[in-house]
Design an enzyme around this catalytic site. Sequence first.
Site, PDB file in Angstrom:
ATOM      1  N   GLU A 248      20.782 -17.650  -9.384  1.00 36.90           N
ATOM      2  CA  GLU A 248      21.218 -16.379  -9.950  1.00 36.90           C
ATOM      3  C   GLU A 248      22.089 -15.600  -8.985  1.00 36.90           C
ATOM      4  OE1 GLU A 248      16.811 -16.095 -11.925  1.00 36.90           O
ATOM      5  OE2 GLU A 248      17.676 -14.296 -11.065  1.00 36.90           O
TER       6      GLU A 248
ATOM      7  N   CYS B 158      25.206  -9.871  -5.246  1.00 38.49           N
ATOM      8  CA  CYS B 158      24.026 -10.425  -4.575  1.00 38.49           C
ATOM      9  C   CYS B 158      23.991 -11.913  -4.919  1.00 38.49           C
ATOM     10  CB  CYS B 158      22.799  -9.694  -5.129  1.00 38.49           C
ATOM     11  SG  CYS B 158      21.243 -10.385  -4.627  1.00 38.49           S
TER      12      CYS B 158
ATOM     13  N   CYS C  63      12.563 -21.148  -3.255  1.00 36.74           N
ATOM     14  CA  CYS C  63      12.384 -20.723  -1.859  1.00 36.74           C
ATOM     15  C   CYS C  63      11.029 -21.228  -1.376  1.00 36.74           C
ATOM     16  CB  CYS C  63      12.436 -19.198  -1.745  1.00 36.74           C
ATOM     17  SG  CYS C  63      12.258 -18.612  -0.034  1.00 36.74           S
TER      18      CYS C  63
ATOM     19  N   CYS D 262       6.688 -15.714  -0.758  1.00 39.35           N
ATOM     20  CA  CYS D 262       6.149 -14.345  -0.802  1.00 39.35           C
ATOM     21  C   CYS D 262       5.534 -14.128  -2.192  1.00 39.35           C
ATOM     22  CB  CYS D 262       7.257 -13.322  -0.551  1.00 39.35           C
ATOM     23  SG  CYS D 262       8.151 -13.640   0.973  1.00 39.35           S
TER      24      CYS D 262
ATOM     25  N   CYS E 276       7.302 -12.277  -5.278  1.00 36.37           N
ATOM     26  CA  CYS E 276       8.687 -12.659  -5.557  1.00 36.37           C
ATOM     27  C   CYS E 276       8.747 -13.820  -6.543  1.00 36.37           C
ATOM     28  CB  CYS E 276       9.357 -13.028  -4.234  1.00 36.37           C
ATOM     29  SG  CYS E 276      10.979 -13.784  -4.429  1.00 36.37           S
TER      30      CYS E 276
ATOM     31  N   CYS F 106      15.457 -11.219  -8.358  1.00 37.63           N
ATOM     32  CA  CYS F 106      16.064 -12.542  -8.311  1.00 37.63           C
ATOM     33  C   CYS F 106      15.008 -13.625  -8.482  1.00 37.63           C
ATOM     34  CB  CYS F 106      16.842 -12.724  -7.020  1.00 37.63           C
ATOM     35  SG  CYS F 106      18.574 -12.902  -7.398  1.00 37.63           S
TER      36      CYS F 106
HETATM   37  N1  SAH Z   1      14.739 -14.509   1.333  1.00 35.25           N
HETATM   38  C1  SAH Z   1      15.437 -13.395   1.807  1.00 35.25           C
HETATM   39  C2  SAH Z   1      16.569 -12.974   0.886  1.00 35.25           C
HETATM   40  C3  SAH Z   1      16.292 -13.075  -0.566  1.00 35.25           C
HETATM   41  S1  SAH Z   1      15.032 -11.991  -1.206  1.00 35.25           S
HETATM   42  C4  SAH Z   1      14.503 -12.243   2.083  1.00 35.25           C
HETATM   43  O1  SAH Z   1      13.338 -12.306   1.702  1.00 35.25           O
HETATM   44  O2  SAH Z   1      14.950 -11.289   2.711  1.00 35.25           O
HETATM   45  C5  SAH Z   1      15.960 -10.452  -1.177  1.00 35.25           C
HETATM   46  C6  SAH Z   1      15.088  -9.216  -1.205  1.00 35.25           C
HETATM   47  O3  SAH Z   1      14.468  -9.078  -2.499  1.00 35.25           O
HETATM   48  C7  SAH Z   1      13.978  -9.232  -0.169  1.00 35.25           C
HETATM   49  O4  SAH Z   1      13.946  -8.047   0.556  1.00 35.25           O
HETATM   50  C8  SAH Z   1      12.776  -9.390  -1.042  1.00 35.25           C
HETATM   51  O5  SAH Z   1      11.628  -8.924  -0.424  1.00 35.25           O
HETATM   52  C9  SAH Z   1      13.166  -8.636  -2.299  1.00 35.25           C
HETATM   53  N2  SAH Z   1      12.287  -8.915  -3.443  1.00 35.25           N
HETATM   54  C10 SAH Z   1      11.769 -10.092  -3.816  1.00 35.25           C
HETATM   55  N3  SAH Z   1      10.959  -9.944  -4.892  1.00 35.25           N
HETATM   56  C11 SAH Z   1      10.970  -8.633  -5.197  1.00 35.25           C
HETATM   57  C12 SAH Z   1      10.301  -7.840  -6.189  1.00 35.25           C
HETATM   58  N4  SAH Z   1       9.458  -8.383  -7.071  1.00 35.25           N
HETATM   59  N5  SAH Z   1      10.567  -6.523  -6.218  1.00 35.25           N
HETATM   60  C13 SAH Z   1      11.419  -5.948  -5.329  1.00 35.25           C
HETATM   61  N6  SAH Z   1      12.061  -6.642  -4.362  1.00 35.25           N
HETATM   62  C14 SAH Z   1      11.824  -7.967  -4.291  1.00 35.25           C
HETATM   63 FE1  SF4 Z   2      11.860 -16.351  -0.433  1.00 35.66          FE
HETATM   64 FE2  SF4 Z   2      11.480 -14.405  -2.213  1.00 35.66          FE
HETATM   65 FE3  SF4 Z   2      10.215 -14.324   0.136  1.00 35.66          FE
HETATM   66 FE4  SF4 Z   2      12.889 -13.897   0.040  1.00 35.66          FE
HETATM   67  S1  SF4 Z   2      11.288 -12.627  -0.887  1.00 35.66           S
HETATM   68  S2  SF4 Z   2      11.727 -15.218   1.476  1.00 35.66           S
HETATM   69  S3  SF4 Z   2      13.426 -15.307  -1.656  1.00 35.66           S
HETATM   70  S4  SF4 Z   2       9.940 -15.898  -1.452  1.00 35.66           S
END
Ligand code: SAH
Ligand code: SF4
Length: 484
Positions: free
Chosen positions: A111, A130, A137, A141, A144, A361
């Site tokens: 995406e 973005c 990934c 997390c 996410c 995302c």
């Molecule tokens: N993996 C990298 C970049 C991609 S995620 C990282 O984690 O930084 C980009 C951002 O989106 C990160 O700050 C992540 O914590 C945030 N993100 C992921 N899931 C989210 C959610 N459900 N609500 C708000 N932000 C989210």
């Molecule tokens: Fe991976 Fe999502 Fe964690 Fe970023 S926030 S490191 S995309 S699992």
Amino acid sequence: MTEPTVPSIALPVVPLARDPRPGVSGVEPTELAGLLASMGEPAFRAQQVADAVWRSDAASWDAVTTLARPLRVGLAERLRFDTVAETDLRLADDDATEKALHRLSDGRLVESVLMHYPARGERRERNTLCISSQAGCAVGCPFCATGELGFERDLDVAEIVDQVRHARRRLMPLGRHLTNLVFMGMGEPLLNLDAVIGAALALTDGDRFGLGSRHVTISTSGVVPGIERLTALGPQWTLAVSLHAARDSLRDLLVPLNRRWPVRTVVAAAAGYAAATGRRVSYEYVMIDGLNDTAADADALARLIAGTGSHVNCIPMNPVAHTPWQASSAERMEAFAGRLRAAGIGVTIRRNRGQEVGAACGQLAAEKSAEPTAVAVARRRERLVAASAAALAGERSQEPVMPGLPAAPLRPIVDRVAPRPPTPRRPGTGPTASRPATTGPKAPRADAPRPASPHPTGLGPAARPDRRGQAGRRPPGPPRRGSR
Ligand code: SAH
Ligand code: SF4
């Protein structure tokens, strides 16, 4: 608001072989010149091809009418003009947010999100894209949607760059230009660093895409060796670090890489990047109600980053994954930000763009994947409630740390179910299928050997984000802590 377009991209029921032809946007200019010379073309042809790739609105070799047809055919045999096979768009926020779901040649879905900010006062119009660096990934997390998908594969340089070329083609007829680029889509950019650096260099090269280096932001969940490598490279890119918690016990849960690189080592590496590049680091802090948004959390964060000159972006959690959590209220976010400001830390409260079209995302891609069972979802939530309570009590995760990168147990939290029953693939949408679909968990442990790009493994099933009501009632979240 415009009605969202429901993406029509179908997930391939069998994995597709990846198109072996490199994408032209990932080929270095010298290599391209060499290729054209080997095809018997004069030297000036390289510039014509570069113009077509980087300046024109052409979407295929066929549309590059500045080149003779036989040359176009010859180039198409060797290089793909576009590595994105298909794109579906969803619009939100009165069309100011455009979410694109891209299908790659092997059927993987990634995406990108294009956000338009109109000019205001002194401030010029901005168009920020973005982009994704990986399909899925491995970091996992739990809040996410991409993390819940598990790791599928790294994108190559052209697959990253072509998300940007797509956006530019959509902006051109509107007379708009891309002004900012953020690696905040699917994937952990610093776990695919070669391709991310290659793409960022191509996109900031004045002879190629030509974006200003200072307008590129790379976000990481805290891959310390990757930050150190970027520091040594010394680019003018902005580094964003996804912190989400200042205490190790809580960050072990929210960002599993913390078990390998604890928060202090991440902040130290980020400070090293700031010192070497002169660029202010920003910290992303996704705010989860009652979990990481208390006064004590704000104070711990202020102590952690005091004196680093960095900035904190507070973002309400987008409720997408199968979690027991929800976003902090506006009042709690304000209180948290106020406490940081009082400690001399710069803070911005960000709103999530395009929530109604799956703004976080990984959400659209996850919607296209196999669905976890209600039992698996309930189990995951129970596990997260228990893990939250332990983290709030100060217990660090007991999960073992694996040797090698990225060293955390990266199994998906939700058990996957088998993919949906086969439906016929649409004709002409991709190369021939090569391997049977797998039914096991999609995410390999990160220390397991990865498929070497560009020869990916087959497509496995994955989870879909939360659809409340389908998976049963939301169980209670972790006990709410009072603000001090
Ligand atoms: N993996 C990298 C970049 C991609 S995620 C990282 O984690 O930084 C980009 C951002 O989106 C990160 O700050 C992540 O914590 C945030 N993100 C992921 N899931 C989210 C959610 N459900 N609500 C708000 N932000 C989210
Ligand atoms: Fe991976 Fe999502 Fe964690 Fe970023 S926030 S490191 S995309 S699992």
